[in-house]
Scaffold this motif. Structure first.
Motif, short mmCIF file in Angstrom:
data_model
loop_
_atom_site.label_atom_id
_atom_site.label_comp_id
_atom_site.label_asym_id
_atom_site.label_seq_id
_atom_site.Cartn_x
_atom_site.Cartn_y
_atom_site.Cartn_z
N VAL A 1 27.48 7.63 -11.02
CA VAL A 1 28.23 6.56 -10.34
C VAL A 1 27.34 5.34 -10.15
N TRP A 2 26.09 5.57 -9.73
CA TRP A 2 25.18 4.45 -9.54
C TRP A 2 24.93 3.72 -10.86
N SER A 3 24.70 4.47 -11.92
CA SER A 3 24.42 3.87 -13.23
C SER A 3 25.60 3.06 -13.73
N PHE B 1 33.29 10.75 -17.30
CA PHE B 1 32.28 11.47 -16.54
C PHE B 1 31.99 12.84 -17.17
N LEU B 2 33.03 13.58 -17.51
CA LEU B 2 32.83 14.90 -18.11
C LEU B 2 32.18 14.81 -19.48
N ALA C 1 15.45 8.24 -8.42
CA ALA C 1 15.11 7.34 -9.53
C ALA C 1 14.98 8.13 -10.83
N ALA C 2 14.43 9.35 -10.75
CA ALA C 2 14.30 10.18 -11.95
C ALA C 2 15.67 10.64 -12.45
N VAL C 3 16.59 10.93 -11.52
CA VAL C 3 17.95 11.30 -11.92
C VAL C 3 18.63 10.12 -12.60
N TYR C 4 18.52 8.94 -12.00
CA TYR C 4 19.10 7.72 -12.57
C TYR C 4 18.56 7.47 -13.97
#
Length: 400
Positions: free
Chosen positions: A355-357, A328-329, A182-185
């Motif tokens: 990818v999730w975001s 992405f880059l 969740a913190a990464v997202y």
């Protein structure tokens, strides 16, 4: 037959123009971030004394990070400020935290506590802050959410952006380092898609004001009716900035981002928050809905890939895959710029969060479109076009 052909080519040209414009936004945002963010704060003695600042902190309950977050406001490197804490309920546990832990530890800091609020509209945050705002004694007012963590030089940075013609200096939303997906997202979203649009809006002079950490000239806010004038809006920060700028003032983004540091993070909570923000944008500026769809990587890439096939006989799948890879880059570079270095997770974790975001973004917007009610803590609201809110389920025990 010819009208159909013209229609197809018309849509194809539209998608290609949108695609080119979004890549220009990528370039603009990244370039502006390298110039704007994380600039060295000038600590030399000023020619004129820095103005005093009244910091208004609305509190509701306690989370695991609240103490450490609030403590950063007691150690700010700034010559003159006061902290005005506000709680809606007199028995809120945050009262004990302030009175029994922080005030005894930092007796030299000017602190006041306001209980019960004052009902001036449907917005509970403004109702909570209203008594503190009326009691603020300094010419600058910083409205700062409970979950914000401050670097010691943040106030200096914000004040140094407060030129003679500027009335609002606000921090771009970002997130503290933390563990878990969740913190990464959260960091991926606020460091890429949100940062890109926020920085471009500031560069182009578009109202992008988010009030989680916002320094305002009190005279300018009083001139448009004070906080109470925006108490019937849930997006009070947007309308406040709109009203102040309409009087000839400017607003600027500070060089240090706002570090959100909520005590508990979850994917569902962040998506609910993003959905709420999307509903507010749709109600305030309905014409942005189509533009939001075209600002996302996957819908835009699919449309541009089809358009490239129609206009240039390009292979749509290859075009789409290259588009996604380069996006992405560029987002990785954007996040590094906002972070001011490498993020606290691996490239694989970034890939998963990204990818999730990107996959969730269209569904967040669709949910906002088809479910117009807004839930905020224990309250529920419905928005009129234009952004004015109506509370649907007012609490029976409200003390405002």
């Amino acid at each position: 037959m010819m009208p159909i052909v013209y229609t197809v080519y018309g849509f194809a040209i539209f998608f290609m123009i949108a695609w080119v414009c979004l890549w220009l936004i990528h370039i603009m945002a990244f370039s502006y971030s390298k110039w704007k963010l994380h600039r060295t704060v000038d600590r030399s003695p000023p020619e004129q004394p820095y103005p005093g600042i009244s910091i208004i902190k609305p509190l509701t309950g306690i989370d695991p990070n609240l103490l450490s977050n609030l403590e950063t406001f007691f150690t700010l490197d700034y010559p003159m400020y006061e902290i005005l804490f506000c709680v809606e309920c007199e028995d809120d546990p945050a009262v004990m935290l302030v009175q029994q832990t922080l005030q005894p530890k930092y007796p030299h800091v000017d602190v006041k506590l306001f209980k019960g609020g004052k009902r001036v509209g449907v917005n509970p945050k403004i109702n909570n802050m209203q008594p503190a705002y009326l009691s603020a004694k300094y010419p600058l007012v910083l409205v700062s959410d409970a979950g914000i963590r401050m670097r010691e030089d943040t106030l200096l940075d914000m004040v140094q952006h407060m030129r003679d013609d500027v009335a609002i200096v606000h921090q771009m939303p970002f997130a503290c380092d933390a563990e878990g997906f969740a913190a990464v997202y959260e960091k991926v979203y606020f460091g890429t898609a949100q940062a890109r649009m926020y920085l471009c809006a500031d560069f182009l002079g578009i109202n992008c004001h988010v009030g989680m950490s916002s320094l305002v000239r009190k005279e300018a806010l009083d001139d448009v009716g004070g906080l109470a004038a925006f108490a019937d809006y849930l997006a009070e920060d947007y309308f406040m900035a709109q009203a102040i700028v309409s009087r000839g003032w400017r607003m600027r983004v500070a060089s240090l981002p706002a570090l959100q540091n909520a005590g508990s993070r979850s994917v569902g909570a962040l998506q609910a928050r993003l959905t709420r923000w999307a509903r507010l944008r749709i109600a305030m500026v309905p014409t942005t809905t189509m533009l939001e769809v075209l600002s996302e990587c996957l819908p835009l890439g699919a449309g541009a890939a089809w358009a490239a096939g129609q206009l240039f006989s390009a292979e749509p799948l290859a075009f789409f895959l290259v588009h996604v890879l380069v996006w992405f880059l560029s987002d990785w570079l954007m996040l590094r710029s906002v972070q001011n270095g490498s993020p606290p997770f691996t490239k694989v974790q970034f890939l998963l969060g990204w990818v999730w975001s990107e996959c969730c973004a269209p569904f967040v917007l669709a949910t906002a479109l088809f479910s117009p009610e807004i839930s905020w803590r224990t309250r529920c609201y419905r928005l009129d076009w234009g952004g004015r809110a109506h509370e649907l389920k007012p609490p029976h025990t409200q003390k405002l």
